[in-house]
Scaffold this motif. Structure first.
Motif, PDB file in Angstrom:
ATOM      1  N   LEU A  20     108.714  77.635 113.270  1.00  0.00           N
ATOM      2  CA  LEU A  20     108.182  78.076 114.556  1.00  0.00           C
ATOM      3  C   LEU A  20     108.010  76.872 115.464  1.00  0.00           C
ATOM      4  O   LEU A  20     107.735  75.765 115.011  1.00  0.00           O
ATOM      5  N   GLY A  21     108.150  77.113 116.759  1.00  0.00           N
ATOM      6  CA  GLY A  21     107.929  76.053 117.717  1.00  0.00           C
ATOM      7  C   GLY A  21     106.453  75.745 117.856  1.00  0.00           C
ATOM      8  O   GLY A  21     105.603  76.580 117.546  1.00  0.00           O
ATOM      9  N   PRO A  22     106.114  74.545 118.315  1.00  0.00           N
ATOM     10  CA  PRO A  22     104.700  74.173 118.494  1.00  0.00           C
ATOM     11  C   PRO A  22     103.940  75.150 119.377  1.00  0.00           C
ATOM     12  O   PRO A  22     102.778  75.445 119.110  1.00  0.00           O
ATOM     13  N   GLU A  23     104.602  75.667 120.433  1.00  0.00           N
ATOM     14  CA  GLU A  23     103.930  76.592 121.329  1.00  0.00           C
ATOM     15  C   GLU A  23     103.532  77.878 120.609  1.00  0.00           C
ATOM     16  O   GLU A  23     102.436  78.405 120.808  1.00  0.00           O
ATOM     17  N   GLU A  24     104.416  78.361 119.750  1.00  0.00           N
ATOM     18  CA  GLU A  24     104.118  79.601 119.018  1.00  0.00           C
ATOM     19  C   GLU A  24     103.011  79.393 117.996  1.00  0.00           C
ATOM     20  O   GLU A  24     102.145  80.256 117.809  1.00  0.00           O
ATOM     21  N   ILE A  25     103.029  78.235 117.328  1.00  0.00           N
ATOM     22  CA  ILE A  25     101.977  77.927 116.363  1.00  0.00           C
ATOM     23  C   ILE A  25     100.633  77.799 117.076  1.00  0.00           C
ATOM     24  O   ILE A  25      99.614  78.337 116.620  1.00  0.00           O
ATOM     25  N   LEU A  26     100.621  77.089 118.205  1.00  0.00           N
ATOM     26  CA  LEU A  26      99.381  76.949 118.963  1.00  0.00           C
ATOM     27  C   LEU A  26      98.889  78.299 119.486  1.00  0.00           C
ATOM     28  O   LEU A  26      97.681  78.545 119.564  1.00  0.00           O
ATOM     29  N   LYS A  27      99.822  79.174 119.814  1.00  0.00           N
ATOM     30  CA  LYS A  27      99.440  80.522 120.259  1.00  0.00           C
ATOM     31  C   LYS A  27      98.735  81.274 119.139  1.00  0.00           C
ATOM     32  O   LYS A  27      97.727  81.964 119.380  1.00  0.00           O
ATOM     33  N   ASN A  28      99.242  81.146 117.912  1.00  0.00           N
ATOM     34  CA  ASN A  28      98.595  81.775 116.763  1.00  0.00           C
ATOM     35  C   ASN A  28      97.192  81.225 116.548  1.00  0.00           C
ATOM     36  O   ASN A  28      96.249  81.974 116.264  1.00  0.00           O
ATOM     37  N   ILE A  29      97.059  79.906 116.691  1.00  0.00           N
ATOM     38  CA  ILE A  29      95.762  79.266 116.510  1.00  0.00           C
ATOM     39  C   ILE A  29      94.775  79.754 117.567  1.00  0.00           C
ATOM     40  O   ILE A  29      93.633  80.114 117.260  1.00  0.00           O
ATOM     41  N   ARG A  30      95.223  79.772 118.822  1.00  0.00           N
ATOM     42  CA  ARG A  30      94.331  80.198 119.911  1.00  0.00           C
ATOM     43  C   ARG A  30      93.918  81.658 119.749  1.00  0.00           C
ATOM     44  O   ARG A  30      92.770  82.025 120.037  1.00  0.00           O
ATOM     45  N   SER A  31      94.845  82.488 119.304  1.00  0.00           N
ATOM     46  CA  SER A  31      94.542  83.910 119.122  1.00  0.00           C
ATOM     47  C   SER A  31      93.478  84.105 118.043  1.00  0.00           C
ATOM     48  O   SER A  31      92.517  84.866 118.230  1.00  0.00           O
ATOM     49  N   THR A  32      93.628  83.408 116.927  1.00  0.00           N
ATOM     50  CA  THR A  32      92.653  83.518 115.850  1.00  0.00           C
ATOM     51  C   THR A  32      91.314  82.938 116.268  1.00  0.00           C
ATOM     52  O   THR A  32      90.254  83.503 115.975  1.00  0.00           O
ATOM     53  N   LYS A  33      91.344  81.810 116.963  1.00  0.00           N
ATOM     54  CA  LYS A  33      90.111  81.185 117.444  1.00  0.00           C
ATOM     55  C   LYS A  33      89.374  82.098 118.419  1.00  0.00           C
ATOM     56  O   LYS A  33      88.150  82.208 118.376  1.00  0.00           O
ATOM     57  N   GLN A  34      90.128  82.786 119.264  1.00  0.00           N
ATOM     58  CA  GLN A  34      89.518  83.689 120.239  1.00  0.00           C
ATOM     59  C   GLN A  34      88.833  84.870 119.548  1.00  0.00           C
ATOM     60  O   GLN A  34      87.734  85.279 119.940  1.00  0.00           O
ATOM     61  N   LYS A  35      89.467  85.406 118.508  1.00  0.00           N
ATOM     62  CA  LYS A  35      88.861  86.508 117.755  1.00  0.00           C
ATOM     63  C   LYS A  35      87.566  86.055 117.096  1.00  0.00           C
ATOM     64  O   LYS A  35      86.569  86.785 117.086  1.00  0.00           O
ATOM     65  N   PHE A  36      87.593  84.862 116.532  1.00  0.00           N
ATOM     66  CA  PHE A  36      86.401  84.326 115.884  1.00  0.00           C
ATOM     67  C   PHE A  36      85.304  84.067 116.909  1.00  0.00           C
ATOM     68  O   PHE A  36      84.129  84.385 116.672  1.00  0.00           O
ATOM     69  N   SER A  37      85.665  83.524 118.064  1.00  0.00           N
ATOM     70  CA  SER A  37      84.692  83.274 119.128  1.00  0.00           C
ATOM     71  C   SER A  37      84.080  84.569 119.629  1.00  0.00           C
ATOM     72  O   SER A  37      82.865  84.644 119.874  1.00  0.00           O
ATOM     73  N   ASN A  38      84.909  85.598 119.785  1.00  0.00           N
ATOM     74  CA  ASN A  38      84.407  86.893 120.263  1.00  0.00           C
ATOM     75  C   ASN A  38      83.418  87.497 119.276  1.00  0.00           C
ATOM     76  O   ASN A  38      82.425  88.117 119.672  1.00  0.00           O
ATOM     77  N   LYS A  39      83.692  87.311 117.968  1.00  0.00           N
ATOM     78  CA  LYS A  39      82.772  87.820 116.950  1.00  0.00           C
ATOM     79  C   LYS A  39      81.416  87.134 117.055  1.00  0.00           C
ATOM     80  O   LYS A  39      80.366  87.791 117.021  1.00  0.00           O
ATOM     81  N   LEU A  40      81.411  85.809 117.219  1.00  0.00           N
ATOM     82  CA  LEU A  40      80.164  85.072 117.360  1.00  0.00           C
ATOM     83  C   LEU A  40      79.445  85.455 118.649  1.00  0.00           C
ATOM     84  O   LEU A  40      78.214  85.581 118.668  1.00  0.00           O
ATOM     85  N   LEU A  41      80.204  85.657 119.724  1.00  0.00           N
ATOM     86  CA  LEU A  41      79.601  86.039 120.994  1.00  0.00           C
ATOM     87  C   LEU A  41      78.949  87.413 120.901  1.00  0.00           C
ATOM     88  O   LEU A  41      77.859  87.640 121.445  1.00  0.00           O
ATOM     89  N   PHE A  42      79.587  88.333 120.186  1.00  0.00           N
ATOM     90  CA  PHE A  42      79.002  89.657 119.989  1.00  0.00           C
ATOM     91  C   PHE A  42      77.698  89.558 119.202  1.00  0.00           C
ATOM     92  O   PHE A  42      76.726  90.261 119.498  1.00  0.00           O
ATOM     93  N   GLN A  43      77.669  88.677 118.201  1.00  0.00           N
ATOM     94  CA  GLN A  43      76.454  88.488 117.431  1.00  0.00           C
ATOM     95  C   GLN A  43      75.344  87.893 118.288  1.00  0.00           C
ATOM     96  O   GLN A  43      74.175  88.275 118.159  1.00  0.00           O
ATOM     97  N   VAL A  44      75.690  86.966 119.156  1.00  0.00           N
ATOM     98  CA  VAL A  44      74.706  86.395 120.077  1.00  0.00           C
ATOM     99  C   VAL A  44      74.111  87.483 120.965  1.00  0.00           C
ATOM    100  O   VAL A  44      72.896  87.553 121.168  1.00  0.00           O
ATOM    101  N   PHE A  45      74.962  88.363 121.472  1.00  0.00           N
ATOM    102  CA  PHE A  45      74.507  89.467 122.317  1.00  0.00           C
ATOM    103  C   PHE A  45      73.589  90.414 121.536  1.00  0.00           C
ATOM    104  O   PHE A  45      72.532  90.828 122.028  1.00  0.00           O
ATOM    105  N   SER A  46      73.975  90.741 120.295  1.00  0.00           N
ATOM    106  CA  SER A  46      73.186  91.656 119.467  1.00  0.00           C
ATOM    107  C   SER A  46      71.821  91.064 119.136  1.00  0.00           C
ATOM    108  O   SER A  46      70.792  91.754 119.181  1.00  0.00           O
TER     109      SER A  46
END
Length: 204
Positions: A20-46
């Motif tokens: 995979l190209g670096p851009e595609e790998i970084l896209k995978n990383i950002r997508s997973t990081k965003q999901k993890f961040s959203n989970k923590l943000l939801f917990q903060v809200f709760s």
């Protein structure tokens, strides 16, 4: 989540993966990081909603025993601590984007982050559960005064079963899913780092 697990199974099951190209790998990383961040943000809200609720009960509820007020105060302090920790970890993972272009440093950052989260979800969580049990016990003192013995036994047994489920089932699943996401990011970065190392020096 099933797609995420399937992707990991495919990754580990292949002996030779398409590059995979670096851009595609970084896209995978950002997508997973965003999901993890959203989970923590939801917990903060709760947790924030829970804090407001307990403060309202502490100020407005007509408790007959001081033990219930002490329980409310302990619960509020525990929730504020948990809010601080989740908000801190949310900022850590969300603000790590500048390391994306430095796979080696990002890998070490995520490994340290994963270790800190593991301590939070095991040792610190055990202490947190103890204080929550103390809060419930103090509240039960007031409630049990007006209840027959059989109801008291039933409620205590149900509470113990609930704590056991949280500790031995729900929390284990939570830790496994959280570590899977972080491991997925680390594996992507290691793959990216390997591509950088395998790239021939065009200057020679």
């Amino acid at each position: 989540m099933k797609d995420f697990d399937a992707l990991r199974d495919i990754w580990h099951g292949q002996t030779a993966l398409p590059k995979l190209g670096p851009e595609e790998i970084l896209k995978n990383i950002r997508s997973t990081k965003q999901k993890f961040s959203n989970k923590l943000l939801f917990q903060v809200f709760s947790i924030s909603i829970a804090i407001v609720t307990f403060i309202y009960l502490f100020l407005k509820a007509d408790f007959r025993y001081g033990t219930s007020q002490i329980a409310m105060l302990i619960a509020i302090l525990c929730l504020f601590y948990y809010l601080f920790v989740q908000l801190r970890d949310y900022r850590k993972i969300n603000n790590s984007e500048q390391l994306a272009q430095q796979p080696g440093e990002y890998i070490e950052y995520l490994k340290n982050y994963k270790h800190q989260r593991y301590i939070l979800n095991t040792r610190i969580y055990t202490v947190y559960m103890f204080f929550i049990a103390l809060v419930i016990g103090l509240i039960y003192i007031e409630a049990f005064v007006y209840m027959p013995l059989w109801e008291v036994v039933l409620i205590v047994a149900g509470t113990i079963a609930w704590f056991a489920m949280c500790y031995f089932v729900f929390m284990k699943t939570y830790i496994r899913k959280e570590e899977s996401r972080i491991n997925f990011m680390i594996e992507n970065l290691e793959r990216l780092q390997k591509q950088f190392n395998d790239t021939p020096d065009t200057a020679n």
